[in-house]
Design a protein around this motif. Sequence first.
Motif, PDB file in Angstrom:
ATOM      1  N   ASN A   1     -53.068 -50.997 -49.113  1.00 36.98           N
ATOM      2  CA  ASN A   1     -52.270 -49.820 -48.417  1.00 36.98           C
ATOM      3  C   ASN A   1     -50.863 -50.182 -49.449  1.00 36.98           C
ATOM      4  O   ASN A   1     -49.888 -50.772 -48.917  1.00 36.98           O
ATOM      5  N   VAL A   2     -50.696 -49.484 -50.373  1.00 34.93           N
ATOM      6  CA  VAL A   2     -49.651 -49.469 -51.627  1.00 34.93           C
ATOM      7  C   VAL A   2     -48.540 -48.896 -50.668  1.00 34.93           C
ATOM      8  O   VAL A   2     -47.301 -49.299 -51.225  1.00 34.93           O
ATOM      9  N   THR A   3     -48.654 -47.973 -49.851  1.00 40.93           N
ATOM     10  CA  THR A   3     -47.237 -47.615 -48.904  1.00 40.93           C
ATOM     11  C   THR A   3     -47.924 -47.153 -47.517  1.00 40.93           C
ATOM     12  O   THR A   3     -48.962 -46.337 -47.531  1.00 40.93           O
ATOM     13  N   ASN A   4     -47.125 -47.175 -46.716  1.00 39.42           N
ATOM     14  CA  ASN A   4     -47.423 -46.440 -45.469  1.00 39.42           C
ATOM     15  C   ASN A   4     -46.497 -45.193 -45.137  1.00 39.42           C
ATOM     16  O   ASN A   4     -46.604 -44.592 -44.079  1.00 39.42           O
ATOM     17  N   GLN A   5     -45.885 -44.747 -46.320  1.00 35.71           N
ATOM     18  CA  GLN A   5     -45.239 -43.636 -46.210  1.00 35.71           C
ATOM     19  C   GLN A   5     -45.996 -42.262 -46.840  1.00 35.71           C
ATOM     20  O   GLN A   5     -47.074 -42.657 -47.630  1.00 35.71           O
ATOM     21  N   CYS A   6     -45.896 -41.115 -46.385  1.00 33.09           N
ATOM     22  CA  CYS A   6     -46.580 -40.148 -46.837  1.00 33.09           C
ATOM     23  C   CYS A   6     -45.631 -38.606 -46.802  1.00 33.09           C
ATOM     24  O   CYS A   6     -44.609 -38.586 -46.046  1.00 33.09           O
ATOM     25  N   ASN A   7     -45.804 -38.009 -47.790  1.00 36.09           N
ATOM     26  CA  ASN A   7     -45.104 -36.724 -48.036  1.00 36.09           C
ATOM     27  C   ASN A   7     -45.633 -35.655 -47.027  1.00 36.09           C
ATOM     28  O   ASN A   7     -44.842 -34.651 -47.189  1.00 36.09           O
ATOM     29  N   LEU A   8     -46.759 -35.712 -46.573  1.00 34.18           N
ATOM     30  CA  LEU A   8     -47.121 -34.622 -45.653  1.00 34.18           C
ATOM     31  C   LEU A   8     -47.145 -35.297 -44.089  1.00 34.18           C
ATOM     32  O   LEU A   8     -46.696 -36.628 -43.958  1.00 34.18           O
ATOM     33  N   ALA A   9     -47.319 -34.480 -43.229  1.00 34.56           N
ATOM     34  CA  ALA A   9     -47.351 -34.767 -41.757  1.00 34.56           C
ATOM     35  C   ALA A   9     -48.432 -34.080 -40.910  1.00 34.56           C
ATOM     36  O   ALA A   9     -48.426 -33.449 -39.982  1.00 34.56           O
ATOM     37  N   CYS A  10     -49.654 -34.469 -41.536  1.00 30.83           N
ATOM     38  CA  CYS A  10     -50.790 -33.970 -40.953  1.00 30.83           C
ATOM     39  C   CYS A  10     -50.901 -34.217 -39.318  1.00 30.83           C
ATOM     40  O   CYS A  10     -50.587 -35.484 -39.179  1.00 30.83           O
ATOM     41  N   THR A  11     -51.331 -33.262 -38.818  1.00 34.61           N
ATOM     42  CA  THR A  11     -51.208 -33.558 -37.189  1.00 34.61           C
ATOM     43  C   THR A  11     -52.259 -34.635 -36.696  1.00 34.61           C
ATOM     44  O   THR A  11     -51.769 -35.128 -35.693  1.00 34.61           O
TER      45      THR A  11
ATOM     46  N   ALA B   1     -53.607 -25.219 -41.874  1.00 33.52           N
ATOM     47  CA  ALA B   1     -53.432 -25.347 -39.877  1.00 33.52           C
ATOM     48  C   ALA B   1     -53.028 -26.563 -39.798  1.00 33.52           C
ATOM     49  O   ALA B   1     -52.261 -26.786 -38.811  1.00 33.52           O
ATOM     50  N   ARG B   2     -53.378 -27.778 -40.575  1.00 33.51           N
ATOM     51  CA  ARG B   2     -53.099 -29.078 -40.104  1.00 33.51           C
ATOM     52  C   ARG B   2     -52.592 -29.983 -41.277  1.00 33.51           C
ATOM     53  O   ARG B   2     -51.745 -31.073 -40.936  1.00 33.51           O
ATOM     54  N   ARG B   3     -52.788 -29.439 -42.474  1.00 34.50           N
ATOM     55  CA  ARG B   3     -52.416 -30.431 -43.627  1.00 34.50           C
ATOM     56  C   ARG B   3     -51.221 -29.981 -43.958  1.00 34.50           C
ATOM     57  O   ARG B   3     -50.924 -29.338 -45.180  1.00 34.50           O
ATOM     58  N   VAL B   4     -49.982 -30.248 -43.538  1.00 32.71           N
ATOM     59  CA  VAL B   4     -48.615 -29.708 -43.798  1.00 32.71           C
ATOM     60  C   VAL B   4     -47.486 -30.562 -44.126  1.00 32.71           C
ATOM     61  O   VAL B   4     -47.732 -31.783 -43.817  1.00 32.71           O
ATOM     62  N   TYR B   5     -46.510 -30.033 -44.827  1.00 36.13           N
ATOM     63  CA  TYR B   5     -45.390 -30.912 -44.810  1.00 36.13           C
ATOM     64  C   TYR B   5     -44.675 -31.030 -43.598  1.00 36.13           C
ATOM     65  O   TYR B   5     -45.089 -30.350 -42.660  1.00 36.13           O
ATOM     66  N   LYS B   6     -43.485 -31.849 -43.657  1.00 30.87           N
ATOM     67  CA  LYS B   6     -42.770 -32.081 -42.511  1.00 30.87           C
ATOM     68  C   LYS B   6     -42.128 -30.850 -42.161  1.00 30.87           C
ATOM     69  O   LYS B   6     -41.997 -30.700 -41.127  1.00 30.87           O
ATOM     70  N   SER B   7     -42.029 -30.058 -43.226  1.00 32.97           N
ATOM     71  CA  SER B   7     -41.018 -28.765 -42.565  1.00 32.97           C
ATOM     72  C   SER B   7     -42.037 -27.778 -42.186  1.00 32.97           C
ATOM     73  O   SER B   7     -41.851 -26.758 -41.555  1.00 32.97           O
ATOM     74  N   GLY B   8     -43.564 -28.092 -42.150  1.00 27.15           N
ATOM     75  CA  GLY B   8     -44.479 -27.534 -41.365  1.00 27.15           C
ATOM     76  C   GLY B   8     -45.194 -26.623 -42.362  1.00 27.15           C
ATOM     77  O   GLY B   8     -45.934 -25.861 -41.971  1.00 27.15           O
ATOM     78  N   LYS B   9     -44.743 -26.527 -43.687  1.00 27.27           N
ATOM     79  CA  LYS B   9     -45.493 -25.661 -44.691  1.00 27.27           C
ATOM     80  C   LYS B   9     -46.673 -26.234 -45.022  1.00 27.27           C
ATOM     81  O   LYS B   9     -46.946 -27.260 -45.157  1.00 27.27           O
ATOM     82  N   GLY B  10     -47.677 -25.394 -45.158  1.00 28.88           N
ATOM     83  CA  GLY B  10     -48.875 -25.913 -45.675  1.00 28.88           C
ATOM     84  C   GLY B  10     -48.935 -26.422 -47.138  1.00 28.88           C
ATOM     85  O   GLY B  10     -48.086 -26.191 -48.020  1.00 28.88           O
TER      86      GLY B  10
END
Length: 485
Positions: A111-121, A236-245
């Motif tokens: 697990n090279v990072t636990n950070q993500c640039n998306l916020a999938c629900t 629908a669910r694979r979105v950026y933190k802003s909510g943008k798809g």
Amino acid sequence: MTTLLEHRYRAGEMHRFSAAGEQFVYLPQAGAIFALDEATDGVLGLLGDGVAAHDDLVAALTGQGMTMADAEGLLRELRMVRLVEAENVVARAPVVDTPPDDFPLQALVLNVTNQCNLACTYCYEFGADKISTQTGKTKYMTPETARAAVDFLLESAKGRDAVHITFFGGETLMNFRLLKEAVAYADARAAETGRRVTYSLTTNATLLTDPIIDFLAEHAVGVTVSIDGPEKMQDARRVYKSGKGSYAVIAPRLKALIARHTTRAIAARVTLSAGVTDVVGIYHHLKHEIGFHEIGFAPVTTTDDGHDFGLNGDGMSAVLAGFNALADEWLAYALRGEMHGFSNVSETLSELVVGTNKSHPCGAGLGLLGVSPSGDLSPCHRFTDADDHVLGHIDSGVDQAKRSDFLTRGHVGAKYECTSCWARPLCAGGCHHEAFVRYGDTGHANLHYCDWIRGWTDRVLDIYGTLAVKNPEFLDRFADRKGLS
Ligand code: SF4
Ligand code: SF4
């Protein structure tokens, strides 16, 4: 010495199925499939659910024109493969064996990072075992930790010519620099000992660039892309933190990946959740409009309280209908001698072809371990950064007592319901992590999806049987191509 009681037989544990007009049995004790000939079918018919004396069976067979020697020989063979068993043989449930303390590791998931640039629900990075523990965790793996992990893998994989590293996140490519360094270091260390390291990664594809793609192609890194399908479903669910798809970002990058990276098959992993159940539509979009080589689907059957993305009964019915439609396509392709990209069939069929008979549902804690960004070891990537499931550290090695406890509880023989289930050779109780999230115990059988597992296994048994009758050469080619023969 043969006792009188052993002269009475009953049918062994089996799952019967028919395909292409022929009768087959699947034997859970052996994980093996047999085509039934008329004589064997007759013996099983005579036994039914009861018992029959040896002499009565021989008389019935000779009455059908078989010689005494052939009848005796047939019964002997059926006992050897345990299609019939002596009445006094106790049906053998799988035994819980203590895992060896020293096991040759085969693969690490870094697990090279636990950070993500998306916020999938539905992201399990924020699952029930992690929600309270994310704060304060190391966010990015350092080169020192990656090198120590590679050393640990090579040291723990004694006797193996090849080992495998999977890079995982968070979003893996947020730490691409480390990934490059780890590959260079692992290649060099493996070369010193005449061994080989293969690589794969999982990514959401948002950060793919041409140089990254070229690196992945050059090092034959297998790529699995987490994606949900066409734009509407992806967004629908694979979105950026802003909510943008994220679809508009990844679509062109995926096309570049598939065009430039030709050293390995590129796979899609689709998460099916509430409202995202059009399996056939998603498959065709990803296969024919994006160009993935293989597409696999994983339904979300378990969610934390308060979330609404898990599939309910209707959702699972829709998914099963879609799986069956794609399985029909897969079989039609195979009968024409062509490969189809629906990997849920290919994976289950591969297990049937090699006669898989699992003691545990997967390699977690056996030949596979996860490594968190800080170097903690866990059974697999899904348990990383979950304090309750730490199995040691790359610097101090595996905590054998914890590992042994995890494996003993997760053994199929320790799951009461599984010991009498015909699907156990492939399922073995199902994912340890899902069991923990659902039942609070990694060793609990995933009883909420038994019907699904047995239904799906039956479907692929039908495909196996149909091919065995109508296109056995395809099964041979399939086994060759998958490296199973
Ligand atoms: S979890 Fe269910 S389907 Fe899987 S082996 Fe156990 S009883 Fe069978
Ligand atoms: S099946 Fe579950 S426990 Fe096993 S490796 Fe996969 S996520 Fe981990």
